[in-house]
Design a protein around this motif. Structure first.
Motif, PDB file in Angstrom:
ATOM      1  N   TYR A 190       0.830  -1.206   0.000  1.00 43.05           N
ATOM      2  CA  TYR A 190       0.000   0.000   0.000  1.00 43.05           C
ATOM      3  C   TYR A 190       0.865   1.256   0.000  1.00 43.05           C
ATOM      4  O   TYR A 190       0.576   2.225  -0.729  1.00 43.05           O
ATOM      5  CB  TYR A 190      -0.907  -0.007   1.229  1.00 43.05           C
ATOM      6  N   MET A 191       1.943   1.253   0.783  1.00 46.21           N
ATOM      7  CA  MET A 191       2.823   2.415   0.832  1.00 46.21           C
ATOM      8  C   MET A 191       3.493   2.651  -0.517  1.00 46.21           C
ATOM      9  O   MET A 191       3.646   3.803  -0.952  1.00 46.21           O
ATOM     10  CB  MET A 191       3.869   2.224   1.927  1.00 46.21           C
ATOM     11  N   ASN A 192       3.874   1.569  -1.202  1.00 49.51           N
ATOM     12  CA  ASN A 192       4.486   1.719  -2.519  1.00 49.51           C
ATOM     13  C   ASN A 192       3.510   2.319  -3.517  1.00 49.51           C
ATOM     14  O   ASN A 192       3.876   3.178  -4.333  1.00 49.51           O
ATOM     15  CB  ASN A 192       4.995   0.367  -3.015  1.00 49.51           C
ATOM     16  N   ARG A 193       2.241   1.862  -3.460  1.00 53.04           N
ATOM     17  CA  ARG A 193       1.239   2.428  -4.366  1.00 53.04           C
ATOM     18  C   ARG A 193       1.021   3.907  -4.082  1.00 53.04           C
ATOM     19  O   ARG A 193       0.885   4.717  -5.008  1.00 53.04           O
ATOM     20  CB  ARG A 193      -0.069   1.656  -4.234  1.00 53.04           C
TER      21      ARG A 193
END
Length: 305
Positions: A190-193
């Motif tokens: 989620y953080m990468n997205r």
């Protein structure tokens, strides 16, 4: 087996920042309680509490200690962060709360120590006799030694992460979690997205002002719609002179930019002033000069067409 116990112990270890945050929360609570208490005497004579301020503060802190450390084995800041005191002198591996003696000595060291410092300072502040001068000097030496001990204890705490204050070290109590803390597994998908989307959005915010939307639209229109007729011919000007190529209305003060399309003077002039690389939205020809429509083409002829 020993490795599992060591892993569990490291998982339940209270972080240094959490212990320091608990101390700051305690200070903030004390300031809030004192400010609320002084507001109760706002309408009374100024300086009413100044004479007995150390005693009043000691009573308030003693009241807070009774319903926090004495009854719940934790200060207010520790309760917020899910932390409590543990008796470090106990040999049992299970949780052992601080004894009553440790709690009483905690009150004496924290509340009594601050009261004694403030009261002695008030008593010796206006004394100029030689005997009182010696007492004041001795008090300053004792306070300085305590501050030095707190500094040394803090440096040891930063290294080992245990006993945040000198009082905790002397009484043998340290902070532990009220409930065992599970090892958290952080997922970074989620953080990468989110990082990717924010980066793309910032790129668009930087790129969009650099794009000439009007010129791009004219280019696409020139590719999609084939040109008919010779550019610059009077018949073409007459056929296209029924409407402005920009606003779509009857051209007011009709002007041309060198192609077969006609524009209102104010439409083409404002567009050209706004964008020096303005092109015709119909055919994509770049503007070189804005010229009035040839007088040989009468509007009656245009109407007849």
């Amino acid at each position: 087996m020993a490795g599992g116990e060591e892993k569990t112990r490291s998982a339940n270890r209270v972080l240094r920042i959490s212990q320091l945050d608990a101390l700051e929360l305690n200070k903030a609570l004390e300031q809030l309680v004192w400010s609320q208490f002084t507001q109760c005497f706002h309408g009374f004579k100024p300086g009413l509490l100044a004479r007995f301020e150390p005693e009043v503060k000691a009573c308030l802190w003693l009241f807070l200690w009774r319903f926090t450390v004495y009854s719940k084995n934790a200060t207010v800041g520790q309760s917020v962060l899910n932390i409590q005191y543990k008796n470090d002198l106990s040999s049992s591996s299970r949780y052992q709360p601080p004894s009553k003696h440790q709690k009483l000595w905690y009150a004496v060291c924290t509340i009594g120590g601050r009261w004694l410092e403030e009261r002695c300072y008030d008593l010796l502040r206006n004394r100029h006799l030689a005997s009182f001068g010696k007492v004041k000097q001795c008090m300053n030496v004792v306070v300085g030694l305590l501050k030095l001990g707190e500094l040394i204890n803090f440096l040891i705490f930063l290294q080992k992460g245990k006993f945040a204050t000198l009082t905790e070290r002397l009484l043998g109590i340290h902070s532990v979690f009220c409930k065992p803390q599970n090892m958290r597994e952080v997922g970074f998908d989620y953080m990468n997205r989110e990082l990717l989307w924010h980066g793309f959005a910032e790129f668009l915010i930087f790129l969009l002002p650099l794009i000439n939307i009007q010129k791009l639209k004219a280019k696409l229109s020139s590719w999609c719609i084939p040109l008919t007729g010779a550019a610059g011919s009077d018949s073409a000007l007459a056929s296209s002179g029924k409407e402005c190529a920009l606003c779509g209305e009857w051209p007011t003060m009709p002007h041309t930019i060198g192609c077969e399309h006609v524009f209102c003077y104010y439409c083409v002039k404002s567009s050209f002033l706004f964008d020096m690389y303005f092109t015709c939205p119909k055919c994509g020809i770049e503007v070189h000069s804005v010229q009035p429509l040839k007088s040989g083409i009468e509007m009656s002829e245009v109407n007849a067409l």
